[in-house]
Design an enzyme around this catalytic site. Structure first.
Site, PDB file in Angstrom:
ATOM      1  N   GLY A 181       0.334  -0.930   0.252  1.00 44.76           N
ATOM      2  CA  GLY A 181       0.499  -0.329  -0.178  1.00 44.76           C
ATOM      3  C   GLY A 181       0.943   0.954  -0.044  1.00 44.76           C
ATOM      4  N   ALA A 182       0.289   1.886  -0.493  1.00 46.54           N
ATOM      5  CA  ALA A 182       1.386   3.610  -0.322  1.00 46.54           C
ATOM      6  C   ALA A 182      -0.458   4.330   0.204  1.00 46.54           C
ATOM      7  CB  ALA A 182       1.891   3.643  -1.295  1.00 46.54           C
ATOM      8  N   GLY A 183       0.168   5.916   0.377  1.00 40.66           N
ATOM      9  CA  GLY A 183       0.010   7.079   0.564  1.00 40.66           C
ATOM     10  C   GLY A 183       0.728   8.163   0.834  1.00 40.66           C
ATOM     11  N   GLY A 184      -0.260   9.404   1.289  1.00 44.81           N
ATOM     12  CA  GLY A 184       0.232  10.701   1.283  1.00 44.81           C
ATOM     13  C   GLY A 184       1.882  10.859   2.954  1.00 44.81           C
ATOM     14  N   MET A 185       1.464   9.713   3.939  1.00 38.79           N
ATOM     15  CA  MET A 185       2.925   9.344   4.510  1.00 38.79           C
ATOM     16  C   MET A 185       3.701   8.183   3.869  1.00 38.79           C
ATOM     17  SD  MET A 185       1.732  11.881   6.319  1.00 38.79           S
ATOM     18  CE  MET A 185       2.800  11.638   7.535  1.00 38.79           C
ATOM     19  N   LYS A 209       7.579  -0.248   6.571  1.00 35.87           N
ATOM     20  CA  LYS A 209       6.280   0.885   6.655  1.00 35.87           C
ATOM     21  C   LYS A 209       7.363   1.876   7.187  1.00 35.87           C
ATOM     22  CE  LYS A 209       3.919   0.189  10.457  1.00 35.87           C
ATOM     23  NZ  LYS A 209       2.376   0.570  11.176  1.00 35.87           N
ATOM     24  N   ASP A 233      -7.012   3.266  19.303  1.00 35.68           N
ATOM     25  CA  ASP A 233      -7.700   2.440  17.505  1.00 35.68           C
ATOM     26  C   ASP A 233      -7.244   1.281  17.114  1.00 35.68           C
ATOM     27  OD1 ASP A 233      -8.382   3.624  15.373  1.00 35.68           O
ATOM     28  OD2 ASP A 233      -6.598   3.497  13.752  1.00 35.68           O
TER      29      ASP A 233
END
Length: 729
Positions: free
Chosen positions: A22-26, A43, A137
């Site tokens: 997965g990948a994202g803005g962070m 990560k 969380d």
């Protein structure tokens, strides 16, 4: 899982990268192999975020905190570098699906599985709390399912008790719908009791398939968390008290994690024996176990990645791609075999979007598109606990199955979710349900399944410009209410005698028909009587013989019908018990011709009380036989719920398809508003499982639709489906 890109390094900290999870803005999460061969989820945080000293402090604190944690049901941190230009953290890789994937895909877990799940997550939280930490969380997406038990992951927003928060003073940290009231208000101390509240939400979701504070816009979910009681209607009785205690608004009234674990565990069995028995007896349902086993097996055969083709820059004429060690010649770039594709599942659920105080899924969209797909929530309102419970449950199951099958299709551009509210068939509850669903910003609402609830909720949906899609209700009073956003997908009640007249004209022709006019049926019965009287089969004659509402004696009316030399009898009533009395009176009078009624009396009470006199009765219905539609639908329903689909279930499935079609016509983006959806429900022809129908602003248009009515016959202890009325021979 996606292949590595040209920008991905070959290894990070000695860990060989295999694929992207997965990948994202962070940052990015990779599947990687440690020097010793073990798989990890690694990560990496982007450098532009890591330059923030506060963020770096937070990340360093996270790693320090979680590296000291031990517990069988926790996913350990196996390696990290908090000082690298792009800091990274590696955790043990768990190939099983997440709890949210399992429940959304296969339905609520059995009670025994929820007990195992809850006790082990409580054990995990006990270890967290004993270390002076709070997870903050706990949610289904952060629970992975393995063959021997669940795993609690993602401590990206865990913090030491008493530590100074790095987030803004009024920031809400956590996931709406699974966080405690004190977190939702961003006020007061967030401690171990907050995790217990979240655990209660997770157990309620696992046991019922529904989020206790609903879905929709975050603000609405947070409001309900703080001010309303949880919806535990579908939670099994033996779990409801404990879960309710976990969800107490006051943190001091909640049990501790240790107390939750003890309440769920059989005190006569040691933990070691419990684990051994769970592994031997399989703590998860077979369908989920197959997914876990499949992904575990595939994790043992992860491919060695081929480096992707790197294209030279246009302004670098000296670049020689063949000299680049990362270059792969086109004929060598073969796609991996199907056997070698490791399903991403919810390993990506361990992806952390660090910063800003919130944790996010970083998942790949279906159809080859990266990024999370927008989710459109549909409301479902029905009587799920009152007199019409069977009808409501059948419809909800059909709708939920449609949502899940939509989400499983390749190439979709948006996902669907279902928010369910029980209105108990009561007008007051119906208004509250409408307020809740409109407040959640649902795209459209399926239901209600009673006329009184529809009349009460309709004006609220109209005021919010939210489409109300009725599946099983049709009432003349709804037409008078001028509900512009009302979409009725079932055939009109006023023409329900049509299949009966067709049978007496085409299949078993008669010249003289009698109607036993049951005045207790009110306007519904009058519609049947008028239809048969005004349109006699074979253009013959119709005689009408009334029975007063307060009378239980059908003998005089039956004798009058036979005196009129009736060849067929139509019963206009809606009561199964009164219909049974009529059936017995006809048999006692020696009548053996066609005897007919409408779908309202197709209940077990009719068969039981009529006995032999009820055999061979014919019934006209606006719904099809759930067992006659697609075999795939039947198989999927049985696999998910363990039963055949109930009455109105295929029609509910079709209602979801109609709304999905409207959303698709609008592009399906996250910007689509409910007020844009309701107009798209009208003036369309939709071919569903149950039937093909054309919806106009006045409801289903019989002239533009296919045949909308069906015939059933009483045989033995059931009602046998004969088919669409125009196809019965």
């Amino acid at each position: 899982m996606e292949p590595l890109t040209a920008d991905d390094p070959e290894d990070i900290g000695g860990h060989r990268l295999l694929a992207r999870l997965g990948a994202g803005g962070m940052g990015v999460v990779h599947l990687a192999r440690m020097p010793g061969g073990a798989l990890v989820a690694l990560k990496t945080i982007r450098a532009e975020h890591a330059v923030d000293p506060a963020f770096r402090t937070r990340f360093r604190r996270e790693v320090t905190a979680v590296r000291g944690l031990t517990g069988r049901w926790l996913v350990p941190v196996v390696a990290a570098d908090t000082e690298a230009r792009e800091p990274w953290l590696a955790t043990e890789f768990v190939p099983g699906p997440s709890l949210v994937e399992a429940v959304d895909g296969f339905g609520a877990l059995p009670v025994t599985a929820v007990r195992t799940l809850g006790s082990r997550l409580a054990d995990a939280l006990s270890a967290v709390h004993d270390a002076g930490l709070v997870h903050r969380d706990v949610k289904p997406g952060n629970v992975l399912l393995a063959l021997d038990g669940p795993r609690l992951i993602d401590f990206g927003i865990a913090y030491a008790a008493g530590a100074t928060a790095l987030t803004a003073p009024d920031a809400v940290v956590g996931t709406p719908g699974f966080l405690a009231p004190e977190q939702a208000q961003a006020a007061g101390e967030v401690g171990p009791a907050s995790d217990v509240f979240s655990l209660g939400c997770v157990m309620a979701y696992a046991a019922s398939g529904r989020r206790p504070f609903g879905t929709g816009y975050a603000a609405g979910v947070l409001f309900r968390t703080v001010h309303e009681e949880p919806d535990l209607a579908d939670v099994p009785d033996e779990l409801r008290d404990l879960i309710g205690a976990c969800l107490a608004k006051d943190p001091t009234e909640r049990p501790t994690a240790q107390e939750v674990a003890a309440a769920l565990r059989d005190p006569r069995i040691s933990l070691a024996r419990e684990i051994a028995e769970a592994q031997r007896e399989h703590w998860l349902p077979p369908a989920i176990l197959r997914v876990v086993a499949e992904r575990s097996a595939r994790a043992l055969d992860v491919p060695t990645p081929r480096r992707p083709t790197r294209q030279p820059a246009d302004d670098d004429p000296a670049a020689d791609p063949a000299a680049d060690p990362g270059f792969t010649h086109p004929q060598d770039a073969r796609p991996p075999s199907r056997r070698r594709v490791l399903l991403m599942g919810s390993a990506a659920a361990s992806v952390l979007a660090v910063g800003g105080g919130a944790t996010a899924y970083l998942t790949a969209g279906r159809g080859g598109q990266g990024g999370a797909l927008p989710v459109h929530t549909l409301g479902f309102q029905a009587d799920l606990s009152g007199a019409n419970k069977a009808n409501g449950v059948a419809q909800e199951r059909g709708a939920r199955l449609a949502v899940e099958q939509h989400n499983a299709r390749a190439g979709i551009t948006f996902r669907l979710a279902l928010e369910t509210v029980d209105d108990r068939g009561d007008a007051t509850w119906a208004k509250q349900a409408a307020q809740r669903l409109t407040g959640a910003g649902v795209s459209a609402v399926l239901g209600p399944n009673t006329a009184s609830a529809a009349l009460a909720a309709g004006p609220l949906y109209l005021a919010a410009d939210t489409g109300m899609v009725l599946i099983s209700v049709d009432d003349a009073r709804l037409d008078d209410a001028r509900l512009r956003t009302l979409c009725v997908t079932r055939a009109p009640e006023r023409y329900v005698a049509l299949p009966l007249l067709s049978y007496l004209t085409e299949v078993q022709p008669v010249d003289r028909t009698a109607v036993i006019d049951d005045r207790a049926a009110g306007p519904t019965g009058s519609d049947v009587t008028n239809q048969v009287e005004q349109n006699p089969p074979q253009e013959g004659t119709t005689s009408v013989h009334s029975v007063a509402a307060e009378s239980d004696d059908f003998g005089p009316a039956v004798r009058a019908a036979l005196a009129a030399k009736a060849q067929a009898v139509v019963f206009s009533g809606t009561s199964p018990e009164r219909a049974a009395r009529c059936a017995r009176a006809l048999t006692e009078a020696g009548f053996s011709g066609p005897r007919q009624g409408t779908w309202h009396i197709m209940q077990p009470a009719f068969l039981q009380q009529a006995g032999p006199a009820g055999q061979d009765w014919l019934f006209g219905t606006p719904f099809t036989d759930p067992g006659s539609v697609s075999r795939d639908f039947q198989a999927a329903h049985r696999a998910k719920y363990g039963t055949t689909p109930g009455r109105w279930s295929p029609e509910a499935y079709d209602a979801v398809g109609l709304v999905a079609r409207a959303l698709k016509s609008l592009g399906g983006s996250a910007d689509v508003q409910p007020r844009s959806v309701s107009p798209r429900l009208f003036d369309v022809t939709y071919k569903g499982l149950a039937k093909t129908f054309h919806v106009s602003t006045n409801g289903v248009d019989p002239l533009k639709s296919g045949a909308l009515y069906f015939l059933f016959q009483a045989k033995g202890n059931t009602f046998r489906f004969l088919g669409r009325y125009d196809q019965v021979k």
